[in-house]
Design an enzyme around this catalytic site. Structure first.
Site, PDB file in Angstrom:
ATOM      1  N   GLU A   1       0.844  -1.192   0.000  1.00  0.00           N
ATOM      2  CA  GLU A   1       0.000   0.000   0.000  1.00  0.00           C
ATOM      3  C   GLU A   1       0.881   1.243   0.000  1.00  0.00           C
ATOM      4  O   GLU A   1       1.938   1.259   0.641  1.00  0.00           O
ATOM      5  CB  GLU A   1      -0.908   0.005   1.238  1.00  0.00           C
ATOM      6  CG  GLU A   1      -1.881  -1.156   1.252  1.00  0.00           C
ATOM      7  CD  GLU A   1      -2.608  -1.321   2.574  1.00  0.00           C
ATOM      8  OE1 GLU A   1      -3.688  -1.936   2.571  1.00  0.00           O
ATOM      9  OE2 GLU A   1      -2.098  -0.843   3.610  1.00  0.00           O
TER      10      GLU A   1
ATOM     11  N   ASP B   1      -4.880  -8.292   5.740  1.00  0.00           N
ATOM     12  CA  ASP B   1      -5.849  -9.213   5.160  1.00  0.00           C
ATOM     13  C   ASP B   1      -5.320 -10.643   5.057  1.00  0.00           C
ATOM     14  O   ASP B   1      -6.083 -11.601   5.185  1.00  0.00           O
ATOM     15  CB  ASP B   1      -6.252  -8.755   3.765  1.00  0.00           C
ATOM     16  CG  ASP B   1      -7.210  -7.576   3.801  1.00  0.00           C
ATOM     17  OD1 ASP B   1      -7.512  -7.088   4.909  1.00  0.00           O
ATOM     18  OD2 ASP B   1      -7.652  -7.132   2.731  1.00  0.00           O
TER      19      ASP B   1
END
Length: 398
Positions: free
Chosen positions: A152, A168
């Site tokens: 990210e 996740d």
């Protein structure tokens, strides 16, 4: 499916919120420096794998606010309208470097993700609400049997924030880095030697946690789901955190939990006591500022639901602190939170063993194993206000 999509969007929103907070309080570049419209991203393939690698740069343009993707030159392309059912997205893949090689692309000012996959390309779809991210906790997701991962990042006028994430799932390993204007390099997310396989071995050895591991039909290990998705899929017991949560609620019926959520504002304190099954927090004047009902495992692992953390100056910061304390199991051992010393983390038998195992296998001990792993600065993040180059290194699966 709706539940999975809801949590997927929540995870993305949480990540964006974290990036936003970091951007807000991050250091600005020097007055004579200007972050250009794009910067180079050097991708190094040290995986020793023979399959082709596909790279994707997806996110929200900080220039236009549109969702879309960027090509290898850093040119942004807005997604076309999607449909219901979801329609195939344009092929946004960029050919990655072969094993032992490097490739440099350019990344624009986005808040988004850099995906990479080994072998097949990822299958992205568009709904009327935008991009559908891969959701491998759903057994019918078309990406379920692909080995892939993502980083990210946010690049804006204040610089670059780039992290590795396991919020996740834990999967194909990689290291992120930033080269500064003076040539020095800062990196994060690297596993210890042998750390990748060691994570899976440790999960299998932890009673009740081995079900998080997903494999291909041929037995190839692909990833470990996060505990939140383990709960959703039934791979992890819904009562897995009950013992610790109940003990915390019992302790603070007769003791006070003191939360000092801002490191730069040590005078801002909130005081928590449980009464009638509810933990009420008061400020220095004794006024109740927010309250929490006893959370369940999903609230703890997802840092949501009963531990919701709005982007405000009171409930959100308190909730972040509670979330970190529950995941790290420090709320019983230390009534003054946040506890920022890693030496006391994960010491209770009831804890987030997924986070414990990942942090233990990281070379510097830092990871993003749950949404608010940045409490106390234990996250795997690099930042620079005037980056010369971003880096992504695909590491060996050993």
């Amino acid at each position: 499916m709706l539940s999975s999509l809801k949590h997927r969007l929540l995870a993305v929103a949480t990540a964006a919120g974290l990036a936003g907070a970091l951007v807000t309080f991050g250091a600005s570049p020097p007055a004579d420096a200007a972050v250009p419209a794009t910067i180079p991203l050097k991708i190094t393939n040290n995986s020793s794998r023979g399959e082709p690698v596909h790279i994707y740069n997806l996110g929200t343009s900080l220039t236009t606010g549109q969702q879309g993707w960027a090509d290898a030159n850093g040119t942004f392309h807005a997604w076309p309208a999607g449909g219901n059912p979801p329609t195939p997205a344009p092929d946004a893949s960029i050919p990655g470097p072969a094993a032992g090689q490097t490739k440099t692309i350019r990344i624009p000012k986005l808040s988004g993700r850099i995906y990479f996959s080994y072998g097949p390309k990822l299958d992205f779809r568009l709904t009327t609400g935008g991009l559908v991210q891969p959701a491998v906790q759903n057994p019918s997701d078309p990406n379920r049997d692909i080995l892939f991962n993502w980083s990210e990042y946010t690049l804006n006028d204040s610089g670059l924030w780039l992290n590795s994430t396991q919020v996740d799932m834990f999967s194909a390993p990689y290291t992120v880095g930033v080269q500064r204007a003076d040539g020095s390099v800062s990196s994060a997310g690297r596993l210890k030697a042998g750390g990748y396989k060691a994570v899976f071995s440790a999960l299998r050895a932890q009673p009740g946690w081995g079900g998080l591991i997903q494999t291909r039909p041929d037995g190839t290990v692909l990833r470990a789901l996060s505990p939140l998705y383990g709960l959703e899929t039934g791979a992890l017991s819904a009562s897995v955190m009950d013992g610790y949560i109940n003990r915390v609620w019992q302790k603070y019926t007769s003791a006070t939990l003191t939360v000092t959520p801002f490191a730069d504002r040590p005078g801002t304190k909130y005081f928590g006591r449980v009464s009638g099954g509810v933990m009420n927090f008061t400020d220095g004047s004794g006024a109740v500022v927010t309250s929490f009902h006893k959370p369940d495992a999903s609230s703890v692992f997802g840092c949501h639901k009963l531990l919701d953390a709005p982007n405000d100056q009171v409930r959100g910061p308190i909730s972040r602190t509670l979330c970190a304390g529950f995941n790290r199991s420090t709320l019983l051992s230390n009534p003054h939170q946040p506890d920022t010393s890693a030496a006391g983390f994960y010491q209770d038998s009831v804890t987030n063993h997924y986070a414990r195992i990942i942090h233990d296998r990281m070379a510097d001990g830092k990871a993003y194993a749950f949404a608010f792993d940045d409490v106390g600065h234990h996250e795997s993040l690099v930042h620079d206000g005037n980056p010369a180059q971003a880096r992504l290194t695909l590491d060996p699966l050993n």
